[in-house]
Write a protein that holds these residues in place. Structure first.
Motif, PDB file in Angstrom:
ATOM      1  N   ASN A  47       0.793  -1.224  -0.092  1.00  0.00           N
ATOM      2  CA  ASN A  47       0.031  -0.106  -0.119  1.00  0.00           C
ATOM      3  C   ASN A  47       0.724   1.280   0.139  1.00  0.00           C
ATOM      4  OD1 ASN A  47      -1.814   1.989   0.382  1.00  0.00           O
ATOM      5  ND2 ASN A  47      -2.722   1.369   2.100  1.00  0.00           N
ATOM      6  N   LEU A  92      -8.324  -2.267  -3.853  1.00  0.00           N
ATOM      7  CA  LEU A  92      -7.092  -1.744  -3.201  1.00  0.00           C
ATOM      8  C   LEU A  92      -6.366  -1.220  -4.548  1.00  0.00           C
ATOM      9  CD1 LEU A  92      -5.672  -5.386  -1.781  1.00  0.00           C
ATOM     10  CD2 LEU A  92      -6.912  -3.403  -0.446  1.00  0.00           C
ATOM     11  N   SER A 113      -3.564   0.611  -4.705  1.00  0.00           N
ATOM     12  CA  SER A 113      -2.041   0.346  -5.152  1.00  0.00           C
ATOM     13  C   SER A 113      -1.794  -0.821  -6.154  1.00  0.00           C
ATOM     14  CB  SER A 113      -1.337   0.171  -3.869  1.00  0.00           C
ATOM     15  OG  SER A 113      -1.273   1.555  -3.158  1.00  0.00           O
TER      16      SER A 113
END
Lengths: 83, 313
Positions: free
Chosen positions: A61, B202, B204
């Motif tokens: 992330n 998600l 990313s």
């Protein structure tokens, strides 16, 4: 494991690519937003660092890499042995 | 030879302004305009079903073409948000609502952003194999139903729209063989974990996936087809966000005008994003249009629609 200085240089180079600029001035503990990176740019930054260093951060992330220090901590976690 | 003859569209009539709610979302207006790119989103009114969106897209197709209900012999709906719980299949419901004859093959396919490329390949092959002459490929995925309005990572992205592509003889575009790929190990990157749950994404993972597999597939595909970037008149990439499209352009070294972002007032309409853009090219008819869809699965697929492709016997 890549040294902190090498990693810092890679991140600086990556920021230049992401923002398409020639000069970057940022301290290791300074938030990337200070050089104009937003949450989407941060995703691109991770990709660029991967391209420069050859490291693959996998499912990482990008929001966790708020500055060079935090980014390097993650790199140490993932690649601390044998890279 | 069978190919794309015309495309009808339905864009949900309600508009939600992302710019107006930027502050509530904790974003700058410039971030929404210049990065996410979706200044407003098309939203489906309550009570409208996926099949209704398809019927509206067909009404648009009738308005702009000479399609006749009695000629239809194949009907496919690409959706991951079917009417009710998907039983009966939405294509059968569309069949009923359009009042089609019994001699029509109807089935659904469950795919997200790569669905249009898959759908074109499926309907083309199915029609050829079974000697059919008039097919309808619908895309309709009202993601607003599965978005958590408090999740700004997804709430600012998705719009509701449907399209129908009329496949038949004497087409404007013929379909070159497509290229497909899947990485199921990353399926959790865009998912709804249980029935009734909301979409989770998600970002990313999706960005990294888009920036790596799509340029690679496009290059390998062009090589396979013995073509180069210069042989393609327009590249239509799935409109995941302005950021994704513009970074693909940058990464692939394409002239920005050849790979536009055109979803600023609609949003990411999943499998409908490619046919919405293709529809506006059916008048000007650029000779070769490369379409590339990528997303849920994770799945990605690329195809060239070719106005010059000689007819196969």
């Amino acid at each position: 494991m890549i040294s902190k200085e090498e990693f810092r240089n890679a991140v600086i180079q990556a920021i230049k690519r992401v923002k398409d600029i020639d000069h970057v001035d940022i301290a290791n503990d300074e938030d990337f937003s200070h050089v104009g990176l937003d949450s989407l740019d941060a995703m691109d930054l991770v990709l660029q660092v991967e391209s420069i260093t050859g490291l693959n951060f996998g499912e990482f992330n990008a929001a966790e890499a708020r500055n060079i220090d935090a980014f390097y901590v993650k790199a140490e976690e993932l690649f601390g042995d044998g890279t | 030879m069978i190919g794309v003859k015309a495309i009808g569209r339905y864009v949900a009539p309600e508009q939600v302004s992302n710019l107006e709610r930027a502050q509530r979302a904790g974003k700058d207006q410039s971030f929404i305009r210049d990065k996410i790119g979706f200044q407003s989103l098309a939203r489906l009114p309550a009570g409208i079903e996926t099949s209704d969106m398809c019927v509206s897209a067909f009404a648009d197709l009738k308005r702009i073409s000479k399609i006749r209900e009695e000629d239809v012999d194949c009907l496919i709906v690409c959706t991951q948000n079917p009417d009710a719980a998907g039983l009966p299949h939405t294509s059968a419901i569309v069949h009923r609502k359009l009042g089609l004859k019994h001699d029509v093959a109807c089935f659904d396919i469950s795919l997200g952003c790569s669905g249009y490329v898959y759908g074109l390949s499926i309907i083309y092959s199915f029609m050829r194999t079974n000697g059919m002459r008039c097919g309808l490929l619908f895309t309709a995925d009202p993601y607003s139903r599965i978005i958590d309005p408090e999740d700004w990572d997804t709430e600012l992205l998705f719009g509701d729209a449907a399209t129908v592509t009329w496949m038949g003889e004497s087409p404007i575009y013929r379909c070159r063989p497509a290229m497909f790929a899947t990485d199921g190990s990353l399926g959790h990157s865009i998912s709804v974990s249980q029935r009734g749950e909301k979409l989770s994404m998600l970002g990313s993972n999706v960005f990294k996936f888009s920036m790596t597999v799509v340029p690679d597939q496009v290059d390998r595909y062009l090589q396979r087809e013995s073509l180069s970037h210069d042989d393609i008149d327009v590249f239509l990439f799935h409109q995941g966000s302005r950021f994704i499209v513009e970074n693909l352009v940058k990464k692939m070294g394409l002239p920005p005008a050849k790979a536009p972002f055109e979803a600023a007032d609609v949003g990411n309409t999943v499998s409908s994003s490619l046919p919405l853009m293709l529809q506006s090219r059916l008048q000007s008819r650029p000779a070769r249009v490369l379409i590339s869809g990528f997303g849920v699965g994770l799945s990605w697929a690329t195809m060239i629609l070719d106005a010059r492709l000689p007819e196969k016997k």
